[in-house]
Design a protein around this motif. Sequence first.
Motif, PDB file in Angstrom:
ATOM      1  N   ALA A 111     -18.076  -6.486 118.263  1.00  0.00           N
ATOM      2  CA  ALA A 111     -17.121  -7.304 118.950  1.00  0.00           C
ATOM      3  C   ALA A 111     -17.029  -7.013 120.486  1.00  0.00           C
ATOM      4  N   GLY A 112     -17.095  -7.833 121.335  1.00  0.00           N
ATOM      5  CA  GLY A 112     -17.056  -7.771 122.935  1.00  0.00           C
ATOM      6  C   GLY A 112     -18.520  -7.508 123.509  1.00  0.00           C
ATOM      7  N   SER A 151     -21.142 -14.604 126.099  1.00  0.00           N
ATOM      8  CA  SER A 151     -20.451 -13.337 126.293  1.00  0.00           C
ATOM      9  C   SER A 151     -19.340 -12.962 125.596  1.00  0.00           C
ATOM     10  N   ARG A 152     -19.204 -11.851 125.455  1.00  0.00           N
ATOM     11  CA  ARG A 152     -18.012 -11.065 124.811  1.00  0.00           C
ATOM     12  C   ARG A 152     -17.701 -11.858 123.530  1.00  0.00           C
ATOM     13  N   MET A 153     -18.369 -11.635 122.529  1.00  0.00           N
ATOM     14  CA  MET A 153     -18.552 -12.231 121.146  1.00  0.00           C
ATOM     15  C   MET A 153     -17.162 -11.592 120.621  1.00  0.00           C
ATOM     16  N   ASP A 154     -16.609 -12.487 119.821  1.00  0.00           N
ATOM     17  CA  ASP A 154     -15.546 -12.172 118.662  1.00  0.00           C
ATOM     18  C   ASP A 154     -15.711 -12.702 117.411  1.00  0.00           C
ATOM     19  N   HIS A 155     -14.828 -12.576 116.630  1.00  0.00           N
ATOM     20  CA  HIS A 155     -15.273 -12.948 115.060  1.00  0.00           C
ATOM     21  C   HIS A 155     -15.308 -14.499 115.063  1.00  0.00           C
ATOM     22  N   SER A 156     -14.591 -15.038 115.982  1.00  0.00           N
ATOM     23  CA  SER A 156     -14.717 -16.556 115.753  1.00  0.00           C
ATOM     24  C   SER A 156     -16.228 -17.261 116.075  1.00  0.00           C
ATOM     25  N   LYS A 157     -16.845 -16.435 116.721  1.00  0.00           N
ATOM     26  CA  LYS A 157     -18.175 -16.690 117.165  1.00  0.00           C
ATOM     27  C   LYS A 157     -19.485 -16.149 116.221  1.00  0.00           C
ATOM     28  N   LEU A 181     -29.912 -18.903 111.569  1.00  0.00           N
ATOM     29  CA  LEU A 181     -29.737 -17.582 111.737  1.00  0.00           C
ATOM     30  C   LEU A 181     -28.296 -17.151 111.588  1.00  0.00           C
ATOM     31  N   GLU A 182     -28.144 -16.354 110.839  1.00  0.00           N
ATOM     32  CA  GLU A 182     -26.792 -15.721 110.656  1.00  0.00           C
ATOM     33  C   GLU A 182     -26.564 -14.551 111.678  1.00  0.00           C
ATOM     34  N   LEU A 183     -25.298 -14.584 112.305  1.00  0.00           N
ATOM     35  CA  LEU A 183     -24.966 -13.518 113.345  1.00  0.00           C
ATOM     36  C   LEU A 183     -23.707 -13.071 112.736  1.00  0.00           C
ATOM     37  N   VAL A 184     -23.442 -11.751 112.592  1.00  0.00           N
ATOM     38  CA  VAL A 184     -22.358 -11.118 112.138  1.00  0.00           C
ATOM     39  C   VAL A 184     -21.679 -10.342 113.489  1.00  0.00           C
ATOM     40  N   VAL A 185     -20.479 -10.475 113.570  1.00  0.00           N
ATOM     41  CA  VAL A 185     -19.792  -9.676 114.325  1.00  0.00           C
ATOM     42  C   VAL A 185     -18.851  -8.986 113.957  1.00  0.00           C
TER      43      VAL A 185
END
Length: 420
Positions: A111-112, A151-157, A181-185
């Motif tokens: 995250a971030g 930018s600044r990824m969080d769980h909602s993304k 494509l699955e992205l895990v934050v």
Amino acid sequence: VPPTVSIFLQPPGVIPLGGSATICCRCLCHGGNMVLYKDGYQLRTLELHGNTAEFSISKATQMDRGLYSCLCVDGGNGAVLTHSDTMEVKVEEFYLPKPVLSVLPGHEVAAGADVMFHCTIKLSKAVCFLYLEGQATALKISVEHTDFYLSRMDHSKGGRYSCQCYTEGTPVNWSGVSNMLELVVREPLLPGPSISVTPQEGAILGTSATILCMCQCHQTVMLLYKSGNVSIQQRAWPVRGMATFTIAQVAREDGGAYACHYGNESDPSSLSHLSPFAELLVRDHKLVRPSLSLKPLGRVQLGTSVTLWCTSGDQRAQFYFWKNWEIVGVIEQESNMATFVLPHVMGHNGGTYTCSYRPWSQRYISLQPSSSVLLTVVDYTWSNIVRLALGVGVLILLGLMVGEAMNSQRNTPGQLPPLE
């Protein structure tokens, strides 16, 4: 507060002619019916089981195009509980191959962190969309380049991403939707470092600048990033918890916002929280120095409205107004002049004012601030009262002194005349 309804297409994107898709209406509510509308007309109704109603489209034709929305209604009396936004559904024939979606720095990020999605398609001029499953509209649109920066990824993304492209012309040619494509934050386990930039006022072109990142860490690498670029700018190993990054000769392109974090570089999900972003400004003395004017000028009465004008040498800029070297106002202006108003000034508004600006096309380019202007706020009413009180006091004092002198004269015994 009524529950909210969201609407989205599964899979996201344009539906291929003859293909299938599902319109999903999701509501955090307890029971009821979900009604699907198309172009304002009721289409179908489903009873809610769980929180999602799924309306399928099979063998899609041009008749399935339109604007769709959902209404959640009470199953007992039919009262409307809430409704969704409107979602446009497109059905097109696909002539272009599917693009390929990839992501940097990896499929798992802390995250971030910042990420870059790359939608690869063998076309020089394509318009591409980035979709996140569960959202009604494209997350991002890219014209004539296929990189999507988040930018600044969080769980909602976090979630499943895909992309789709088309070429403009007559007719418009669409591609298929890319692979998912699955992205895990992940939430980092380590606290983020602190960061500082020297010189704070901006580095002159050609001189050096230093970025310091500090952490309570040891035997780990510190990574420096620049906003807008997911590639690592520099690496350093902290000494006594401090990592030093040096830019020997600052160029225009070095201006920007920097952040750092630390941890195991080979495992992006194990990295610490990202530090706050710190700006490195690049000072270019070739830019026209701004000028500051103030009206009324000099000493102004308490409660007066004061206007400051800052003039730049650029037709579009971001203006900064400073009082005693602290920012009091930031204004983005389409012209080369910005106005900052101080309504009904008080005593604390007095001080030394300057202004500066950054050209809109070069957000991290700075320059010398304007010459300073002094604003003095006075209360003439109070001053007059004080002066009047002092005058009255002086008159009373003089009166007392004269009275005392006359009284002394009356009480002094007369002297005998000299003997002849």
